[in-house]
Design an enzyme around this catalytic site. Structure first.
Site, PDB file in Angstrom:
ATOM      1  CE  LYS A 143       5.132  -3.506   2.312  1.00 27.04           C
ATOM      2  NZ  LYS A 143       4.171  -4.369   1.634  1.00 27.04           N
TER       3      LYS A 143
ATOM      4  CG  ASP B 223       3.977 -13.021  -8.896  1.00 21.06           C
ATOM      5  OD1 ASP B 223       4.822 -12.275  -9.433  1.00 21.06           O
ATOM      6  OD2 ASP B 223       4.061 -13.393  -7.719  1.00 21.06           O
TER       7      ASP B 223
ATOM      8  CE1 TYR C  99       8.706  -3.257   1.545  1.00 23.48           C
ATOM      9  CE2 TYR C  99       9.731  -3.034   3.700  1.00 23.48           C
ATOM     10  CZ  TYR C  99       8.930  -3.745   2.821  1.00 23.48           C
ATOM     11  OH  TYR C  99       8.342  -4.932   3.212  1.00 23.48           O
TER      12      TYR C  99
END
Ligand code: NAD
Length: 265
Positions: free
Chosen positions: A158, A33, A154
């Protein structure tokens, strides 16, 4: 036997819940991360992806059984395309040859029910073409038109990711190496990503109108973690290229009962 998992996005939300669940089960987890992780790296850049993959493999002692890619953002800007699409696909492709050495290698990514929402076909194509510079140019053009149009970054990221999973899952690199590659597409999950949006009744109404969840409503991140863990576990041997909508019925509500006719036509 203990398996070794690399989990991206491990510092928060779905990634954190997945890392915790696997550790509770006695598995070895290497979290990746931006901060608060075993490997702190930025998956939005090619160097960051390479560096993250190499350091994670080193920490794993050269042996990795599964990769679970959760890191993602939903900002209405092209950075979303870099993290959600290239930050997943390039990272996975670099690790696939390492995974291939496992006796039960697995890879899972987190897509979204947003993969079903309106998107920019031009932007999706640029991602599938592997052209990050062009994808970011298109993403910026959308962002320049304000947050509503910019949001297309976004769902486009996806949609492209779920399409990439179908393509890559049957390739030499994945199927050829015995690696089941799939995606999970959550509905609305209670994480940092949705906290602000769900803080007001108006926000909740807006989210629920676009993501209807007749089965059990909004989910806790552990719900998604359990499915990711199964897909990345030894029992999953033949699932390939699927995007599994773990969305409380949003997909079935929005697309209805016949999603096959288009294929037959
Ligand atoms: P979150 O914000 O809680 O966690 C996302 C994590 O990704 C954070 O720890 C963040 O630091 C990390 N990350 C972001 N950019 C990064 C970068 N450049 N490099 C490395 N790490 C980076 O959000 P979440 O809800 O847990 O989201 C996890 C995944 O689930 C995302 O891919 C998201 O698109 C997807 N998703 C979430 C929902 C939802 O309702 N929360 C719904 C559908 C899909």
């Amino acid at each position: 036997m203990t398996r070794t998992y690399i989990v991206t996005g491990s510092a928060s939300g779905i990634g954190a819940a997945t890392a915790e669940l696997l550790r509770e089960r006695g598995e070895k987890v290497i979290g990746v991360d931006l901060r608060n992780a075993d490997v702190e790296a930025d998956l939005s850049t090619p160097e960051g992806r390479r560096d993250a993959a190499d350091r994670a493999v080193e920490l794993a002692g050269g042996s990795v059984d599964a990769l679970i890619a959760c890191a993602g953002i939903s900002a209405p800007v092209p950075l979303t395309v870099s993290v959600n699409y290239f930050g997943v696909t390039e990272f996975l492709d670099r690790l696939a040859p390492v995974l291939a050495r496992s006796s039960a290698p697995r890879a899972v990514v987190v897509s979204s029910m947003a993969s079903l929402q309106p998107n920019s076909p031009e932007l999706v194509q640029a991602m599938l073409d592997g052209d990050e510079a062009e994808a970011r140019r298109i993403g910026q053009e959308l962002a320049d038109q304000g947050p509503q149009v910019g949001y297309l970054n976004y769902p486009s990221s996806k949609r492209a990711l779920s399409r990439w999973v179908r393509r890559a899952s049957i390739s030499e690199l994945y199927a050829g190496n015995g690696i089941p590659l799939n995606a999970v597409a959550p509905g609305t999950v209670l994480t940092a990503m949705t906290r602000e949006l769900l803080a007001t009744p108006e926000g909740v109404a807006m989210v629920d109108a676009s993501v209807p969840m007749p089965l059990n409503g909004h989910s806790e991140p552990v719900v998604i973690a359990r499915l990711l863990a199964w897909l990345a576990g030894e029992e999953n041997t033949h699932l390939a290229g699927q995007t599994i909508y773990a969305d409380g019925g949003a997909d079935a509500t929005l697309r209805g009962d016949d999603i096959w006719s288009a294929v037959q036509a």
